[in-house]
Scaffold this active site. Sequence first.
Site, PDB file in Angstrom:
ATOM      1  N   SER A   8       0.846  -1.196   0.000  1.00  0.00           N
ATOM      2  CA  SER A   8       0.000   0.000   0.000  1.00  0.00           C
ATOM      3  C   SER A   8       0.880   1.244   0.000  1.00  0.00           C
ATOM      4  CB  SER A   8      -0.894   0.029   1.244  1.00  0.00           C
ATOM      5  OG  SER A   8      -1.458   1.324   1.363  1.00  0.00           O
ATOM      6  N   HIS A  33      -1.312  -1.280  -4.238  1.00  0.00           N
ATOM      7  CA  HIS A  33      -2.574  -1.012  -3.536  1.00  0.00           C
ATOM      8  C   HIS A  33      -2.685   0.493  -3.282  1.00  0.00           C
ATOM      9  CE1 HIS A  33      -5.981  -2.282  -1.008  1.00  0.00           C
ATOM     10  NE2 HIS A  33      -5.583  -1.361  -0.121  1.00  0.00           N
ATOM     11  N   ASP A  35      -4.857   3.402  -1.629  1.00  0.00           N
ATOM     12  CA  ASP A  35      -5.894   3.655  -0.626  1.00  0.00           C
ATOM     13  C   ASP A  35      -6.488   5.043  -0.817  1.00  0.00           C
ATOM     14  OD1 ASP A  35      -6.096   1.319   1.053  1.00  0.00           O
ATOM     15  OD2 ASP A  35      -4.013   1.704   1.612  1.00  0.00           O
ATOM     16  N   MET A  37      -9.158   7.714   0.163  1.00  0.00           N
ATOM     17  CA  MET A  37     -10.021   8.075   1.312  1.00  0.00           C
ATOM     18  C   MET A  37     -10.588   9.471   1.089  1.00  0.00           C
ATOM     19  SD  MET A  37      -7.698   6.756   4.483  1.00  0.00           S
ATOM     20  CE  MET A  37      -6.647   5.303   4.345  1.00  0.00           C
ATOM     21  N   HIS A  66      -8.545   0.822  -3.735  1.00  0.00           N
ATOM     22  CA  HIS A  66      -9.456   0.553  -2.628  1.00  0.00           C
ATOM     23  C   HIS A  66     -10.175   1.857  -2.306  1.00  0.00           C
ATOM     24  CE1 HIS A  66      -9.622  -0.508   1.987  1.00  0.00           C
ATOM     25  NE2 HIS A  66     -10.821  -0.414   1.453  1.00  0.00           N
ATOM     26  N   MET A  68     -12.306   3.959  -0.283  1.00  0.00           N
ATOM     27  CA  MET A  68     -12.938   4.218   1.008  1.00  0.00           C
ATOM     28  C   MET A  68     -13.661   5.548   0.893  1.00  0.00           C
ATOM     29  SD  MET A  68      -9.795   2.891   3.373  1.00  0.00           S
ATOM     30  CE  MET A  68      -8.640   2.930   1.999  1.00  0.00           C
ATOM     31  N   MET A 137     -11.228  -6.323   5.464  1.00  0.00           N
ATOM     32  CA  MET A 137     -10.417  -5.393   6.260  1.00  0.00           C
ATOM     33  C   MET A 137     -10.052  -6.075   7.576  1.00  0.00           C
ATOM     34  SD  MET A 137      -9.936  -2.724   4.504  1.00  0.00           S
ATOM     35  CE  MET A 137      -8.999  -1.849   5.771  1.00  0.00           C
ATOM     36  N   ASP A 176      -6.344  -6.799   4.305  1.00  0.00           N
ATOM     37  CA  ASP A 176      -5.779  -5.448   4.343  1.00  0.00           C
ATOM     38  C   ASP A 176      -5.745  -4.901   5.759  1.00  0.00           C
ATOM     39  OD1 ASP A 176      -4.988  -2.872   3.781  1.00  0.00           O
ATOM     40  OD2 ASP A 176      -6.802  -2.315   2.678  1.00  0.00           O
TER      41      ASP A 176
END
Length: 216
Positions: A8, A33, A35, A37, A66, A68, A137, A176
Amino acid sequence: MKIKIAPSILASDFSKLGETVKLLERSGADLVHCDVMDGNFVPPITFGAQAVKAIRPHTALPLDCHLMVLHPETHIEDFAKAGADNLTVHVETCDIPALFKMIASYGVKKSAVINPETAVEKAFPAVEAGADMILLMSVHPGWGGQKFIPETLKKIETLRNFCITHGAGELDLEVDGGVTEENVHDVIAAGANVIVAGSAVFRSADMAATIARLRG
Ligand code: DX5
Ligand code: ZN
């Protein structure tokens, strides 16, 4: 099953993302990966489609995004056009079959993710809807560097068994959060085969050696 390591970039130096993804590729990573957000679904804000587009030319590795975010449906097109190879959406945020249809219409892989407090059964419909991967998660989403929640192991086992009994035994199951060289064997033994690792990779002195050891 082939074990894939997905470092990540959340744990990396954001001032040099291009160099970082090149280094990950040279170090034997299988996926990058990313992330994403939004400050709503989770408190922090990280980066969006524009950053994914910026790193895209620097690596041939698949970009595993991913999301979020609340209302992921409003972002799918941007991430697809930015060059994402996989888009993972939270079952807590959307109607999975509808999102899968939308993601697939751009030729991108579609995955679903559940939070630690979400029952593993909530991931079953995503398997039935043809997910390319399911993510569990193992920490509360929002921050790197947290401790692995041990109850996740049981969820991995339950989900792998569901996949096996529903004609999806080879489905990629990703885990993750808080995965380290110490607990990765338990995670794999439980039935996961895609391992996200932020701190474990980026805080190590030798990323290639760490990635190799995480693979077991
Ligand atoms: C948390 C992120 C994770 C995180 C993992 O919200 O989804 O991908 O970066 O970081 P580590 O491996 O440090 O727990
Ligand atoms: Zn993640």
